[in-house]
Design an enzyme around this catalytic site. Structure first.
Site, PDB file in Angstrom:
ATOM      1  N   LYS A 134       0.852  -1.190   0.000  1.00 52.88           N
ATOM      2  CA  LYS A 134       0.000   0.000   0.000  1.00 52.88           C
ATOM      3  C   LYS A 134       0.888   1.240   0.000  1.00 52.88           C
ATOM      4  O   LYS A 134       1.891   1.283   0.715  1.00 52.88           O
ATOM      5  CB  LYS A 134      -0.874  -0.008   1.260  1.00 52.88           C
ATOM      6  CG  LYS A 134      -1.673   1.272   1.471  1.00 52.88           C
ATOM      7  CD  LYS A 134      -2.547   1.220   2.725  1.00 52.88           C
ATOM      8  CE  LYS A 134      -3.252   2.548   2.927  1.00 52.88           C
ATOM      9  NZ  LYS A 134      -4.113   2.581   4.105  1.00 52.88           N
ATOM     10  N   GLU A 182      -8.150  13.057  12.097  1.00 49.09           N
ATOM     11  CA  GLU A 182      -7.342  11.908  12.540  1.00 49.09           C
ATOM     12  C   GLU A 182      -6.372  12.217  13.666  1.00 49.09           C
ATOM     13  O   GLU A 182      -5.430  12.981  13.503  1.00 49.09           O
ATOM     14  CB  GLU A 182      -6.576  11.374  11.317  1.00 49.09           C
ATOM     15  CG  GLU A 182      -5.880  10.060  11.561  1.00 49.09           C
ATOM     16  CD  GLU A 182      -5.412   9.405  10.260  1.00 49.09           C
ATOM     17  OE1 GLU A 182      -5.899   9.796   9.168  1.00 49.09           O
ATOM     18  OE2 GLU A 182      -4.552   8.524  10.333  1.00 49.09           O
TER      19      GLU A 182
HETATM   20  C1  ISJ Z   1      -3.976  11.100   3.235  1.00 57.01           C
HETATM   21  C2  ISJ Z   1      -5.195  11.532   3.567  1.00 57.01           C
HETATM   22  O1  ISJ Z   1      -6.105  10.786   4.279  1.00 57.01           O
HETATM   23  C3  ISJ Z   1      -5.753   9.515   4.817  1.00 57.01           C
HETATM   24  C4  ISJ Z   1      -6.084   8.421   3.901  1.00 57.01           C
HETATM   25  C5  ISJ Z   1      -7.308   7.781   3.949  1.00 57.01           C
HETATM   26  C6  ISJ Z   1      -7.676   6.731   2.917  1.00 57.01           C
HETATM   27  O2  ISJ Z   1      -6.846   6.410   2.075  1.00 57.01           O
HETATM   28  O3  ISJ Z   1      -8.808   6.220   2.932  1.00 57.01           O
HETATM   29  C7  ISJ Z   1      -8.233   8.089   4.949  1.00 57.01           C
HETATM   30  C8  ISJ Z   1      -7.894   8.940   5.949  1.00 57.01           C
HETATM   31  C9  ISJ Z   1      -6.513   9.396   6.116  1.00 57.01           C
HETATM   32  O4  ISJ Z   1      -5.817   8.500   6.951  1.00 57.01           O
HETATM   33  C10 ISJ Z   1      -5.658  12.911   3.222  1.00 57.01           C
HETATM   34  O5  ISJ Z   1      -6.740  13.308   3.639  1.00 57.01           O
HETATM   35  O6  ISJ Z   1      -4.921  13.621   2.528  1.00 57.01           O
END
Ligand code: ISJ
Length: 384
Positions: A134, A182
Site C-alpha cells: 500500500k 485523525e
Molecule cells: C492522506 C489523507 O487521508 C488519509 C487516507 C485515507 C484513505 O486512504 O482512505 C483516509 C484517511 C486518512 O488517513 C488525506 O486526507 O490527505
C-alpha cells in the site's frame, strides 16, 4: 472570554499555535517563543507545540519541522478559561492596533495534471511487486491569493467545520492549517489513545444514500484490507511500548462533511518510562499516511510525488513536562506563505484501487481548505 481578542493576538506575535479537539472541549492558544527547535525535543520543563516534517526531505522554513516552547499559553476547557484572566489582560495589552485586512480572493490555481496517470502506474506496480502492499499517494494544489491570510479571520472560519480537529502553526509569514479528523496519539497519565483511520467513501446527499454508502464502505473488501494494514501496524508498533491494548475487532464509521472513513479507536496502557515522543516516533507514519511496508512506501513517495510533503500528513500537536499531550496528523491541510498557498490531499492506493475513484477522493479531501478559503474570501459570510 472574548475569543476574538485571543485570535487577534495570534496575528500580533511572530510565533503562535492553536489547537482545538474535535469535540471542542479543549482549546489551546500558544503565543511567542521562549525556545525553538526544528526537530521534536526529547523533553520540556513546561509545554512544547509543533509539527514534524513528513520524512525529513529538503524543505525550508516551518516545512522542515517547527517546535517551540511558548512564552504565554491560554487554555480553555469546555469553553471555561483555565488560565488567569489578569495574566491574559496583561499579555493582551501588548496588542497593537491591527491593520484592516482585505478578504483574500483566489487569483490563480494550479493542480498536478498527471496525478491520475501516476496513480495508475502505482496500481500496476502494486499488482506485480509483492514487496509493496500500500502507498498513500498525494497531490498538491498551488493557489495564489490576492491578500495574506490572518489567523484572526482563519480561526473562526475554521471553527465552522464540525467534527474535526483544528490546528494552526505560525512563524512570521508562514502558516500551516489543518482541519483533520485523525488523531495520531493522545497520552493522559499512562493511558494512550490512538486510532486507525483509513478507507474512504463520499457522504450521501440524503440520509438514506449516506447510510447506504456507509454500509458499502463497511462491507468493501478493498477498504477493509487498506484499513487492516493500519490497525495491524499500529498494534505491532505499540507492542513494545504498551502493556495492554484494546482493539475492537471491526471498524466503525467516522463521518466528516465530505467523506466517511473506516475507523478503529485503539487504547492502551503505556509501559513505564515511555515518552510521548517514543510513541509518536514509532507510529509515524502509519500505513494510513505512508504505506506498507513503511520503508518501501516512503521510497516510492519520495520518488514519485512531485513535491516534498513538509508538514502534510505529519504529527502536529503539543506535549507537556508530565508526558501529557496530543498529536493529530496534518491532513485536510494547507501551507501558506504570504499570498501563496499549497493544499494537500492523499489517498491509500492498493493493487485493487481505481485511479479515477482515488482522484475523486482526493478532490473531496481538498474541500475543507477550499471551503475555508471560500469563506475567507467572503469575509466570513458564507453559509455552507
Ligand atoms: C492522506 C489523507 O487521508 C488519509 C487516507 C485515507 C484513505 O486512504 O482512505 C483516509 C484517511 C486518512 O488517513 C488525506 O486526507 O490527505
Amino acid at each position: 472570554m472574548d475569543r476574538s481578542l485571543l485570535n487577534q493576538m495570534l496575528d500580533n506575535v511572530q510565533v503562535a499555535a492553536f489547537f482545538e479537539t474535535s469535540d471542542k472541549k479543549s482549546t489551546m492558544y500558544a503565543f511567542g517563543q521562549k525556545k525553538i527547535w526544528s526537530k521534536m525535543p526529547d523533553k520540556t520543563d513546561s509545554i512544547v507545540f509543533g509539527a514534524s516534517s513528513f520524512d525529513d526531505q529538503l524543505e525550508a522554513g516551518i516545512m522542515k519541522g517547527f517546535w517551540f516552547e511558548p512564552e504565554f499559553l491560554v487554555l480553555l476547557q469546555d469553553n471555561q478559561l483555565l488560565s488567569s484572566t489578569t495574566a491574559i489582560d496583561d499579555y493582551l495589552m501588548q496588542l497593537s492596533q491591527l491593520k484592516k485586512t482585505q478578504a483574500p480572493q483566489i487569483i490563480d490555481e494550479s493542480a498536478e495534471a498527471d496525478w491520475q496517470a501516476r496513480v495508475q502506474t502505482l496500481i500496476n506496480e502494486l499488482s506485480v511487486n509483492r514487496s509493496l502492499k500500500k502507498v498513500v499517494f498525494s497531490r498538491q494544489q498551488q493557489i495564489t491569493l490576492s491578500a495574506k491570510l490572518v489567523l484572526s479571520k482563519v480561526i473562526p472560519a475554521l471553527q465552522k467545520q464540525q467534527d474535526v480537529y483544528h490546528a494552526a502553526l505560525k512563524r512570521d509569514t508562514e502558516l500551516f492549517i489543518t482541519a483533520t479528523p485523525e488523531r495520531l496519539v493522545k497520552i493522559n497519565d499512562n493511558q494512550v489513545e490512538t486510532a486507525a483511520v483509513a478507507g474512504t467513501i463520499r457522504r450521501g446527499q440524503i440520509d438514506l444514500e449516506d447510510v447506504k454508502l456507509g454500509k458499502e464502505l463497511l462491507n468493501s473488501e478493498k477498504n477493509n484490507q487498506e484499513h487492516r494494514y493500519v490497525v495491524d501496524n499500529i498494534v505491532q508498533q505499540l507492542g513494545s511500548l504498551t502493556n495492554q491494548l484494546h482493539v475492537p475487532n471491526k471498524p466503525f464509521l467516522l463521518k466528516n462533511k465530505q467523506v466517511q472513513h473506516l475507523y478503529t479507536p485503539i487504547q492502551g496502557t503505556l509501559a513505564t518510562n515511555i515518552s510521548i515522543k517514543d510513541v509518536v516516533g514509532k507510529l509515524h507514519p502509519t500505513p494510513a499516511l505512508g504505506g506498507l511496508p513503511r520503508k518501501n512506501a516512503l521510497v516510492y513517495i519520495r520518488n514519485y510525488e512531485l513535491h516534498p510533503r513538509g508538514l502534510f500528513a505529519s504529527p502536529i500537536g503539543y506535549f507537556t513536562k508530565n508526558n501529557f499531550g496530543e498529536f493529530v496528523v496534518g491532513i485536510r491541510s494547507m501551507y501558506v506563505n504570504g499570498r501563496n498557498a499549497r493544499l494537500f490531499a492523499g489517498a491509500g492506493i492498493v493493487a485493487e484501487s481505481d485511479s479515477q475513484q482515488e482522484y475523486y477522493e482526493t478532490t473531496l479531501k481538498f474541500q475543507p481548505m477550499l471551503e475555508l478559503l471560500e469563506e475567507l474570501s467572503n469575509d466570513g459570510h458564507t453559509n455552507f
